[in-house]
Design an enzyme around this catalytic site. Structure first.
Site, PDB file in Angstrom:
ATOM      1  N   HIS A 156     -23.650  -4.449  27.589  1.00  0.00           N
ATOM      2  CA  HIS A 156     -22.286  -2.960  27.097  1.00  0.00           C
ATOM      3  C   HIS A 156     -22.171  -2.308  27.615  1.00  0.00           C
ATOM      4  O   HIS A 156     -21.265  -2.431  28.821  1.00  0.00           O
ATOM      5  CB  HIS A 156     -22.941  -2.967  25.925  1.00  0.00           C
ATOM      6  CG  HIS A 156     -21.467  -1.964  25.673  1.00  0.00           C
ATOM      7  ND1 HIS A 156     -20.518  -2.095  24.155  1.00  0.00           N
ATOM      8  CD2 HIS A 156     -21.363  -0.396  25.545  1.00  0.00           C
ATOM      9  CE1 HIS A 156     -20.027  -1.353  24.284  1.00  0.00           C
ATOM     10  NE2 HIS A 156     -20.230   0.052  24.589  1.00  0.00           N
ATOM     11  N   GLU A 157     -23.400  -1.610  28.848  1.00  0.00           N
ATOM     12  CA  GLU A 157     -23.190  -0.676  29.359  1.00  0.00           C
ATOM     13  C   GLU A 157     -22.483  -0.978  30.700  1.00  0.00           C
ATOM     14  O   GLU A 157     -21.984  -0.304  30.985  1.00  0.00           O
ATOM     15  CB  GLU A 157     -24.534   0.623  29.053  1.00  0.00           C
ATOM     16  CG  GLU A 157     -23.975   1.299  27.746  1.00  0.00           C
ATOM     17  CD  GLU A 157     -23.092   1.770  27.845  1.00  0.00           C
ATOM     18  OE1 GLU A 157     -22.401   3.028  27.986  1.00  0.00           O
ATOM     19  OE2 GLU A 157     -23.099   2.833  26.560  1.00  0.00           O
TER      20      GLU A 157
ATOM     21  N   HIS B 268     -16.596  -3.045  35.355  1.00  0.00           N
ATOM     22  CA  HIS B 268     -14.983  -1.245  34.900  1.00  0.00           C
ATOM     23  C   HIS B 268     -14.574  -0.135  35.893  1.00  0.00           C
ATOM     24  O   HIS B 268     -13.317  -0.847  36.413  1.00  0.00           O
ATOM     25  CB  HIS B 268     -15.484  -0.827  33.334  1.00  0.00           C
ATOM     26  CG  HIS B 268     -13.340  -1.110  33.657  1.00  0.00           C
ATOM     27  ND1 HIS B 268     -12.530  -0.253  32.032  1.00  0.00           N
ATOM     28  CD2 HIS B 268     -12.375  -1.200  33.663  1.00  0.00           C
ATOM     29  CE1 HIS B 268     -11.668  -0.569  31.812  1.00  0.00           C
ATOM     30  NE2 HIS B 268     -11.072  -1.472  33.091  1.00  0.00           N
TER      31      HIS B 268
END
Length: 682
Positions: free
Chosen positions: A474-475, A481
């Protein structure tokens, strides 16, 4: 010829370390205060230069100049807030309590400056005549709205009051976070008797031994309030009295009376937020916050949360019956309590799927899951990672990688800080020391992830739970991004998107963890080197939605309470009673508590990040479930054409376009919640 010694340590603002990083060995904790003083003054000089010029406002002399102002402040802030979260101490915390309100006051002085706003407003009024490209047009629009939402149109009395409110909120948010961090760092239950460890697998005992050693008790095992220790302890400990004792301490963070009690802070923050919203013309703080998101209104948020809540409660009731069955079968006559749920749920999972966390965990080595993260990024986006050892950072545990594009050119820097320590706040997050942009030359991103995995004893292998592995993916999705950002303007770089869109790249990336091709390659037993057996892999995938009711009730109750605090124009005087009353109204199951109770809900009260916005994870989940289907529909979860569109419109685009437009460009349409509800197993 004489030389004047700089008034502050310029190593904080002129980054001359390896790979373009700050030289972390060239400054001390005591250097931050003077650096902030100099940087705040320098930023105001930049602003004055924009205001005092005689030329009419243009994009270059006003908008661009504003975007590029405050470089020194950006740099010292980036290092300081990294330290405040990931490796703090009394010196850093004392300055944080001073600098958080000071920074708020500084920002207000800029965003409420009538001469500066007049120049931005002039550009905004003639924006249709400026021939702007879409990204520049969006930056102008966001900038103008940012000024308005910061009080630029208020009268002088309104501006003064709003600046006071913002300053106080910043101070309270800093104190809230420090209180939670202190409660977590100070509490530990030391166990000395082997009998007290009954039921605990070796990996839990090893983590507890490491935690005890960090606290100078090498003779003991320590249960701490770090999620990486408390959750497995609650899952495996046969000692019900110890489970209750540790659970109550975990649930009471921020609500223990004394200096670290957050009850009064929450009441004051909710009241100030409501007043802020009214000053700016909104009925409630939720209406103010949501006006700048995909959801737009509290009504739209509730239309997402309420149907999911009903389904989650129904599923949780079925799950609780299963747990009660096991309790009764053991000859016990107690109800399912919150400290029982994880323990008996693990037994049900073992019964239903013939495996438990203890069987799975030896195959989830931290090192291999990091490699898996990188491999997925290479397969999807063509980027590669090369570790650089021996580079000083904020802590010896931090690791550094250079990131390269497919053509061998440099993409950026990625740093990973993976292990729990007393100087680190709980949770996991991504942030940037430097964001990508091209406004005045090429600025490569310097992105970091912070986790709180249990550090194993020296010489041992760090093992993750399946949830821990998901957290790492997730991180790292957030990190991508930032790393893949390809925009011109800093204001729309990387994760500078609406709050309910920012979780899409991170939650979407989680899907690739359980892709068979990835688990078959990286789920390697830490002792034998054997690949996870296919039968176990199939069980893991089959159990993907196990305990879905519990997990969804935990999350959704937190989101609903967050909205309840902020959606009414009249905030409650007693936040703890309000939490209890809200949960009673929602018919919250007695055997489950909120994932984040109000006194330690740092997402919402340690700063402004997810206030009236915790729902964002589920809003983005609607998008991520549908986005992964775009790959599945092709029969290839690494489909090159879909990956290229994903990179172009989601990971690289930042906030350069409206998020709904970006998603439609990727997928062709907006999704319904159906795929998310199916993914959750509801």
């Amino acid at each position: 010829m004489s030389s004047t010694k700089p008034a502050y340590n310029t190593a904080l603002t002129e980054w001359n370390g390896p790979l373009g990083l700050p030289d972390f060995g060239a400054f001390a904790d005591g250097d931050f205060a003077a650096a902030f003083e100099a940087a705040l003054a320098s930023d105001l000089v930049d602003i004055d230069a924009i205001i005092n010029q005689h030329e009419v406002p243009t994009i270059d002399n006003t908008l661009k100049a504003l975007q590029l102002s405050g470089k020194d402040l950006d740099r010292v802030s980036a290092i300081f807030w990294l330290r405040a979260g990931a490796h703090t101490n009394e010196t850093i915390q004392a300055l944080e309590r001073v600098i958080a309100p000071r920074m708020s006051r500084h920002s207000s002085s800029i965003m409420m400056n009538p001469l500066l706003f007049a120049r931005i407003d002039s550009l905004y009024e003639q924006r249709d005549l400026l021939g702007l490209d879409p990204e520049s047009d969006r930056v102008l629009d966001k900038t103008w709205k940012g000024f308005v939402r910061s009080g630029a149109r208020l009268d002088e009395q309104g501006k003064a009051r709003l600046a006071d409110i913002n300053e106080k909120l910043a101070s309270l948010g800093a104190q809230f976070g420090q209180n939670v961090q202190k409660d977590e760092a100070d509490w530990a239950l030391f166990l000395n008797d082997e009998a007290e460890l009954a039921g605990l697998p070796d990996f839990v005992r090893d983590a507890m031994r490491g935690a005890a050693e960090e606290r100078s008790r090498p003779d003991a095992w320590a249960v701490t309030l770090s999620r990486s220790i408390i959750e497995p302890f609650l899952t495996f400990s046969d000692n019900r009295a110890l489970r209750e004792k540790t659970f109550r301490a975990w649930a009471a963070r921020g609500q223990n009376g004394g200096e670290t009690d957050n009850t009064g802070i929450v009441a004051e923050m909710v009241d100030l937020r409501a007043e802020k919203a009214r000053l700016l013309g909104y009925h409630s703080f939720a209406a103010y916050k949501l006006d700048d998101t995909m959801a737009k209104t509290p009504k739209a948020v509730m239309e997402l949360l309420e149907p999911v809540w009903d389904k989650a409660k129904a599923r949780a009731a079925e799950e609780e019956s299963d747990l009660q069955r096991l309790i009764t079968a053991e000859g016990r006559n107690h109800d399912v309590e919150p400290w029982d749920w994880r323990y008996y749920a693990e037994k049900v999972r073992n019964e239903r799927f013939a495996f438990d966390e203890a069987e799975l965990k030896p195959y989830l080595q931290l090192e291999k899951i990091i490699e898996a993260c990188f491999d997925v990024a290479t397969r999807l986006f063509g980027i590669t990672f090369e570790e650089r050892k021996g580079i000083p950072t904020w802590h010896p545990d931090v690791r550094v990688w250079e990131v390269f594009n497919a053509d061998g050119s440099k993409r950026g820097i990625f740093l990973g800080d993976y292990f729990n320590r007393q100087s680190k706040r709980s949770g996991a997050w991504m942030s940037a020391l430097q964001s990508q942009h091209k406004l005045d030359g090429k600025h490569t991103p310097i992105i970091y992830n912070v986790m709180n995995f249990a550090k194993p004893p020296k010489g041992e292998v760090a093992l993750l739970s399946l949830d821990g592995a998901r957290t790492l993916f997730h991180e790292f999705g957030h990190a991508l991004h930032g790393l893949l950002s390809d925009v011109t303007w800093p204001a729309v770089s990387g994760t500078s998107v609406s709050r309910d869109f920012v979780e899409l790249p991170s939650q979407l990336y989680e899907h690739w963890l359980t892709v068979p091709a990835i688990l078959e390659k990286y789920a390697i037993h830490y002792k034998t080197g054997e690949v996870m057996p296919k039968a176990l892999l199939e069980k893991v995938l089959a159990a993907n939605t196990f305990n879905a009711g519990f997990n969804t009730v935990e999350f959704t109750s937190s989101a609903l309470v967050d909205m309840a605090f902020h959606a009414d124009g009249t905030p409650p005087a007693d936040p703890i009673k309000f939490e209890a009353d809200t949960l009673k109204q929602l018919e919250m199951p007695d055997a489950i508590i909120m994932r984040h109770r109000t006194p330690h809900f740092t997402h919402v009260f340690s700063g402004d990040g997810y206030s009236a916005g915790y729902y964002s994870y589920m809003w983005s989940e609607v998008l991520d479930a549908d986005a992964f289907k775009a790959f599945e529909e092709t029969g290839d979860v690494f489909n090159g054409d879909v990956a290229a569109k994903l990179k172009k419109y989601i990971y690289s685009a930042g906030g350069s376009r409206d998020p709904e437009d970006l998603y439609k460009a990727f997928r062709g349409r907006m999704p319904t919640p159906d795929a998310m509800i199916e993914k959750r197993g509801l």
